[in-house]
Design a protein around this motif. Structure first.
Motif, PDB file in Angstrom:
ATOM      1  N   LEU A 119       7.050   7.131   4.927  1.00 31.25           N
ATOM      2  CA  LEU A 119       5.694   7.866   4.219  1.00 31.25           C
ATOM      3  C   LEU A 119       5.818   9.356   4.631  1.00 31.25           C
ATOM      4  CD1 LEU A 119       3.489   7.718   2.131  1.00 31.25           C
ATOM      5  CD2 LEU A 119       2.037   7.319   4.058  1.00 31.25           C
ATOM      6  N   LYS A 120       6.053   9.720   5.821  1.00 32.29           N
ATOM      7  CA  LYS A 120       5.946  11.002   6.330  1.00 32.29           C
ATOM      8  C   LYS A 120       7.147  11.883   5.748  1.00 32.29           C
ATOM      9  CE  LYS A 120       6.215  13.667  10.646  1.00 32.29           C
ATOM     10  NZ  LYS A 120       6.249  13.687  12.077  1.00 32.29           N
ATOM     11  N   CYS A 121       8.258  11.112   5.609  1.00 35.39           N
ATOM     12  CA  CYS A 121       9.543  11.678   5.170  1.00 35.39           C
ATOM     13  C   CYS A 121       9.189  12.134   3.615  1.00 35.39           C
ATOM     14  CB  CYS A 121      10.588  11.002   5.001  1.00 35.39           C
ATOM     15  SG  CYS A 121      11.510  10.781   6.603  1.00 35.39           S
ATOM     16  N   PHE A 122       8.565  11.155   2.741  1.00 30.39           N
ATOM     17  CA  PHE A 122       8.139  11.199   1.459  1.00 30.39           C
ATOM     18  C   PHE A 122       7.371  12.546   1.310  1.00 30.39           C
ATOM     19  CE2 PHE A 122       5.525  10.367  -2.232  1.00 30.39           C
ATOM     20  CZ  PHE A 122       6.161  10.323  -3.070  1.00 30.39           C
ATOM     21  N   ILE A 123       6.207  12.626   1.928  1.00 30.00           N
ATOM     22  CA  ILE A 123       5.430  13.659   2.231  1.00 30.00           C
ATOM     23  C   ILE A 123       5.964  15.088   2.481  1.00 30.00           C
ATOM     24  CG2 ILE A 123       3.094  14.712   2.882  1.00 30.00           C
ATOM     25  CD1 ILE A 123       2.784  12.094   1.237  1.00 30.00           C
ATOM     26  N   GLU A 124       6.798  14.928   3.222  1.00 28.16           N
ATOM     27  CA  GLU A 124       7.789  16.223   3.301  1.00 28.16           C
ATOM     28  C   GLU A 124       8.435  16.749   1.809  1.00 28.16           C
ATOM     29  OE1 GLU A 124      10.143  15.378   6.528  1.00 28.16           O
ATOM     30  OE2 GLU A 124       8.622  15.678   8.163  1.00 28.16           O
ATOM     31  N   GLU A 125       8.803  15.607   1.428  1.00 31.31           N
ATOM     32  CA  GLU A 125       9.652  16.051   0.147  1.00 31.31           C
ATOM     33  C   GLU A 125       8.393  16.481  -1.093  1.00 31.31           C
ATOM     34  OE1 GLU A 125      12.457  13.566  -1.862  1.00 31.31           O
ATOM     35  OE2 GLU A 125      12.892  12.583  -0.260  1.00 31.31           O
ATOM     36  N   VAL A 126       7.349  15.868  -1.122  1.00 29.95           N
ATOM     37  CA  VAL A 126       6.100  16.129  -1.855  1.00 29.95           C
ATOM     38  C   VAL A 126       5.923  17.777  -1.535  1.00 29.95           C
ATOM     39  CG1 VAL A 126       3.895  15.902  -2.428  1.00 29.95           C
ATOM     40  CG2 VAL A 126       5.357  13.845  -2.140  1.00 29.95           C
ATOM     41  N   GLY A 182       3.698  14.616 -11.588  1.00 31.07           N
ATOM     42  CA  GLY A 182       4.430  14.789 -12.734  1.00 31.07           C
ATOM     43  C   GLY A 182       3.340  15.162 -13.971  1.00 31.07           C
ATOM     44  N   ASN A 183       2.347  14.460 -13.923  1.00 27.77           N
ATOM     45  CA  ASN A 183       1.332  14.792 -14.939  1.00 27.77           C
ATOM     46  C   ASN A 183       0.740  16.193 -14.925  1.00 27.77           C
ATOM     47  OD1 ASN A 183       1.579  12.243 -16.104  1.00 27.77           O
ATOM     48  ND2 ASN A 183      -0.206  11.352 -14.985  1.00 27.77           N
ATOM     49  N   MET A 184       0.864  16.687 -13.413  1.00 23.00           N
ATOM     50  CA  MET A 184       0.351  18.052 -13.108  1.00 23.00           C
ATOM     51  C   MET A 184       1.501  19.024 -13.413  1.00 23.00           C
ATOM     52  SD  MET A 184      -1.703  17.075  -9.957  1.00 23.00           S
ATOM     53  CE  MET A 184      -2.435  18.537  -9.138  1.00 23.00           C
ATOM     54  N   ASP A 185       2.503  18.711 -13.958  1.00 23.48           N
ATOM     55  CA  ASP A 185       3.829  19.558 -14.531  1.00 23.48           C
ATOM     56  C   ASP A 185       4.479  20.066 -13.379  1.00 23.48           C
ATOM     57  OD1 ASP A 185       3.191  19.322 -17.110  1.00 23.48           O
ATOM     58  OD2 ASP A 185       1.587  20.822 -17.244  1.00 23.48           O
ATOM     59  N   TYR A 186       4.300  19.531 -12.465  1.00 15.30           N
ATOM     60  CA  TYR A 186       5.200  19.700 -11.035  1.00 15.30           C
ATOM     61  C   TYR A 186       6.672  19.094 -11.555  1.00 15.30           C
ATOM     62  CZ  TYR A 186       1.649  21.640  -8.076  1.00 15.30           C
ATOM     63  OH  TYR A 186       0.623  22.417  -7.518  1.00 15.30           O
ATOM     64  N   PHE A 198       0.851  -1.066   0.006  1.00 11.74           N
ATOM     65  CA  PHE A 198       0.044  -0.058  -0.078  1.00 11.74           C
ATOM     66  C   PHE A 198       0.863   1.283   0.074  1.00 11.74           C
ATOM     67  CE2 PHE A 198      -1.845   3.430   2.571  1.00 11.74           C
ATOM     68  CZ  PHE A 198      -2.827   3.695   1.720  1.00 11.74           C
ATOM     69  N   PHE A 199       1.904   1.365   1.028  1.00 11.69           N
ATOM     70  CA  PHE A 199       2.679   2.435   0.971  1.00 11.69           C
ATOM     71  C   PHE A 199       3.577   2.604  -0.349  1.00 11.69           C
ATOM     72  CE2 PHE A 199       1.678   1.630   5.081  1.00 11.69           C
ATOM     73  CZ  PHE A 199       2.001   2.930   5.864  1.00 11.69           C
ATOM     74  N   GLY A 200       4.259   1.609  -0.851  1.00 13.23           N
ATOM     75  CA  GLY A 200       4.778   1.874  -2.314  1.00 13.23           C
ATOM     76  C   GLY A 200       3.959   2.171  -3.461  1.00 13.23           C
ATOM     77  N   ASN A 201       2.596   1.674  -3.213  1.00 14.99           N
ATOM     78  CA  ASN A 201       1.597   2.268  -4.313  1.00 14.99           C
ATOM     79  C   ASN A 201       1.351   3.768  -4.181  1.00 14.99           C
ATOM     80  OD1 ASN A 201       1.593  -0.233  -5.631  1.00 14.99           O
ATOM     81  ND2 ASN A 201      -0.104  -0.888  -4.412  1.00 14.99           N
ATOM     82  N   ILE A 202       1.207   4.092  -3.019  1.00 13.22           N
ATOM     83  CA  ILE A 202       0.896   5.608  -2.836  1.00 13.22           C
ATOM     84  C   ILE A 202       2.125   6.438  -3.283  1.00 13.22           C
ATOM     85  CG2 ILE A 202       0.692   7.225  -0.692  1.00 13.22           C
ATOM     86  CD1 ILE A 202      -1.996   6.013  -1.699  1.00 13.22           C
ATOM     87  N   ILE A 203       3.189   6.052  -2.922  1.00  8.24           N
ATOM     88  CA  ILE A 203       4.365   6.848  -3.297  1.00  8.24           C
ATOM     89  C   ILE A 203       4.394   6.881  -4.781  1.00  8.24           C
ATOM     90  CG2 ILE A 203       6.860   6.737  -3.476  1.00  8.24           C
ATOM     91  CD1 ILE A 203       6.881   5.911  -0.346  1.00  8.24           C
ATOM     92  N   PHE A 204       4.101   5.566  -5.574  1.00 10.33           N
ATOM     93  CA  PHE A 204       4.395   5.607  -6.856  1.00 10.33           C
ATOM     94  C   PHE A 204       3.103   6.684  -7.474  1.00 10.33           C
ATOM     95  CE2 PHE A 204       2.818   3.705 -10.873  1.00 10.33           C
ATOM     96  CZ  PHE A 204       4.200   3.776 -11.625  1.00 10.33           C
ATOM     97  N   ASN A 205       2.028   6.456  -7.090  1.00  9.38           N
ATOM     98  CA  ASN A 205       0.922   7.091  -7.705  1.00  9.38           C
ATOM     99  C   ASN A 205       1.002   8.812  -7.372  1.00  9.38           C
ATOM    100  OD1 ASN A 205      -0.745   5.123  -8.613  1.00  9.38           O
ATOM    101  ND2 ASN A 205      -1.471   4.689  -6.679  1.00  9.38           N
ATOM    102  N   ILE A 206       1.372   9.205  -6.242  1.00  5.72           N
ATOM    103  CA  ILE A 206       1.542  10.460  -6.103  1.00  5.72           C
ATOM    104  C   ILE A 206       2.879  11.181  -6.888  1.00  5.72           C
ATOM    105  CG2 ILE A 206       2.461  12.118  -4.422  1.00  5.72           C
ATOM    106  CD1 ILE A 206       1.267  10.611  -2.344  1.00  5.72           C
TER     107      ILE A 206
END
Length: 516
Positions: free
Chosen positions: A392-399, A359-363, A346-354
């Motif tokens: 996941l928290k660290c990834f969201i901080e990067e996001v 990227g598709n939103m031009d960020y 689940f965590f891997g899929n969320i990171i992949f999807n985000i």
């Protein structure tokens, strides 16, 4: 090898997917083998060998830190009884040839790896190990207690005389005590494992007294003790285990329920001990885990609404999307019976999807793209749910840093308001002129502005939103297609069908039949 001790295998490869693939390739125990450990390089393998005591090592040839060629030389010098099988790619035969000089029994080409070929090579290697052949010839009647225990845990039926074991297990009651070393920094050190076992056994002798015990390492980084005592002594075991767990920080302890039949060791190991050990992934904060002390789980853990989450991200409602994600993860992490692989997936899929969606939103997601595989590996190797959530928290901080770095914030705000308005009013007879009037724009300017700041033009984007909503209604609702076309904003049913087929490649009726 239907009789006797299972042949113990150590897998060494720097690619975690290769190791996992081999582990799940065949029914190892059914074929008479047992995976006792895995390592990502030769140095790790050497640290594991003393504790795991493998009969066969399957090793990659090209690895960092210490490669398979050097590992082979050292193993054959220190442990000549261990057979070695090389895993290689097509272009590595010169390396493989040098390992044969050191005593490698065979090699397997990774691209041609299959279950039948792997078993054939392993059985050839096992046939060269005198210790296994001697045990097979002796038969079950002469098996040692360690061999009987190994076979019971592996799920075999073993014929043995309990009277012959009475001097080794003289008491009426049994429990299994598990020591989980996965989080301890010295988990791969043979010296640490040996010292820990000595300390535990001294404590058993000193505190429990009249108790027989046997230990084995059936899975990497997990030590299991079979405790055998009289009825009156069993009440002392839980306080003893709690005291031990509080003293040995970094090690997780689990204790099964008691049982009275020696032959139940295998079933108690699988149905109780292994479950408690897996629950420790979620309940790592408890030093000792007992079945009767398991916390109450949430009554339900609803499925994650990926469609809603994705919609919120597309509308740039990042705070609400990430709060929803955090709430779901908190609830999911309390469901300690969840399969750990599914939890991590689940965590891997969320990171992949985000990452893909932004990227598709031009960020600018170059840094996210570069780090996502590091997150995937770290999640796969995480020992606890707490570690996984922190990743996941660290990834969201990067996001969030990626979002904050986006230029033209004013344009982003204006565009977000436009997209939100369309999302809220798509079911109405919406036109570019009406939207322009609402936002006090000139229609031609709005058309140009929309195309500049969005991948699709106004009409194309509106049609995409409407058709996406229509697909949900086609699948979930028992409504006619003509009604659905009106519900998503189309007054002309034939035009709706034409647009639907253009975007989805199928007519609405064909799409519905395919989904059903």
């Amino acid at each position: 090898m239907a009789v006797g001790e299972l042949c113990r295998i150590l897998i060494v490869d720097d690619e975690i997917l290769i190791r996992q693939g081999i582990k799940h390739y065949i029914d190892w125990e059914q074929e008479g083998f047992l995976i006792v450990g895995e390592a990502s390089n030769g140095q790790e393998a050497l640290e594991i060998i003393e504790a795991a005591k493998p009969h066969i090592i399957m090793t990659d040839i090209v690895m960092p830190i210490m490669d398979g060629e050097e590992l082979t030389k050292i193993v054959k010098e220190r442990y000549p009884q261990i057979e070695i099988i090389i895993l290689s790619s097509f272009g590595e035969f010169d390396y493989v040839r040098s390992t044969f000089q050191s005593g490698v029994v065979d090699y397997i080409l990774k691209p041609k790896l299959d279950a039948q070929g792997l078993l054939k090579v392993l059985k050839t290697a096992a046939s060269k190990i005198p210790a296994l052949q001697n045990i097979e010839k002796e038969g079950c009647a002469q098996l040692s207690i360690d061999q009987i225990i190994n076979k019971l845990i592996a799920g075999y039926e073993v014929n043995y005389e309990l009277d012959s074991l009475s001097n080794l297990v003289p008491y009426s009651h049994y429990l299994l005590l598990g020591l989980d070393l996965k989080r301890h920094p010295s988990k791969d050190s043979a010296e640490f494992t040996t010292a820990l076992k000595e300390k535990v056994e001294q404590e058993i002798d000193f505190i429990l007294g009249e108790t027989a015990y046997y230990s084995f390492i059936f899975d990497q980084n997990v030590i299991v003790y079979i405790l055998n005592m009289n009825r009156e002594k069993r009440e002392d075991v839980i306080p003893f285990a709690k005291q031990l767990a509080e003293c040995e920080l970094g090690i997780g302890f689990v204790l099964t329920e008691e049982f009275e039949d020696f032959s139940q060791i295998g079933s108690i190991y699988k149905t109780s001990l292994l479950k408690l050990l897996s629950y420790r992934f979620y309940l790592s904060y408890q030093p000792l885990l007992l079945k009767q002390d398991l916390p109450e789980q949430p009554p339900t853990c609803n499925s994650f609404n990926l469609d809603w989450f994705t919609s919120e991200l597309k509308r740039k409602h990042f705070n609400s999307a990430f709060q929803y994600l955090q709430d779901h993860v908190t609830t999911l992490s309390r469901c300690y019976t969840t399969d750990i692989s599914e939890y991590k997936a689940f965590f891997g899929n969320i990171i992949f999807n985000i990452t893909i969606l932004l990227g598709n939103m031009d960020y600018d997601v170059k840094e996210l793209e570069g780090s996502k595989y590091t997150y995937f590996n770290s999640i796969d190797e995480a020992c606890t749910a707490e570690e996984t959530v922190q990743l996941l928290k660290c990834f969201i901080e990067e996001v969030n840093k990626c979002l904050m770095a986006q230029p033209n914030q004013l344009d982003n705000i204006n565009m977000r308001k436009l997209l939100e308005y369309i999302m809220d009013h798509y079911a109405e007879p919406l036109t570019l002129t009406e939207v322009a009037k609402h936002f006090h724009f000139n229609p031609s300017y709005l058309s140009s502005y929309f195309s500049t700041h969005n991948k699709e033009g106004f009409i194309e984007y509106l049609n995409k939103i409407r058709i996406e909503e229509a697909t949900k209604l086609l699948i979930l609702e028992d409504i006619s297609i003509s009604e659905i076309s009106g519900m998503v904003g189309y007054s002309d049913h034939s035009y709706f069908c034409k647009v639907f087929k253009k975007i989805k490649g199928l007519s609405p009726s064909q799409y519905k039949r395919k989904q059903i």
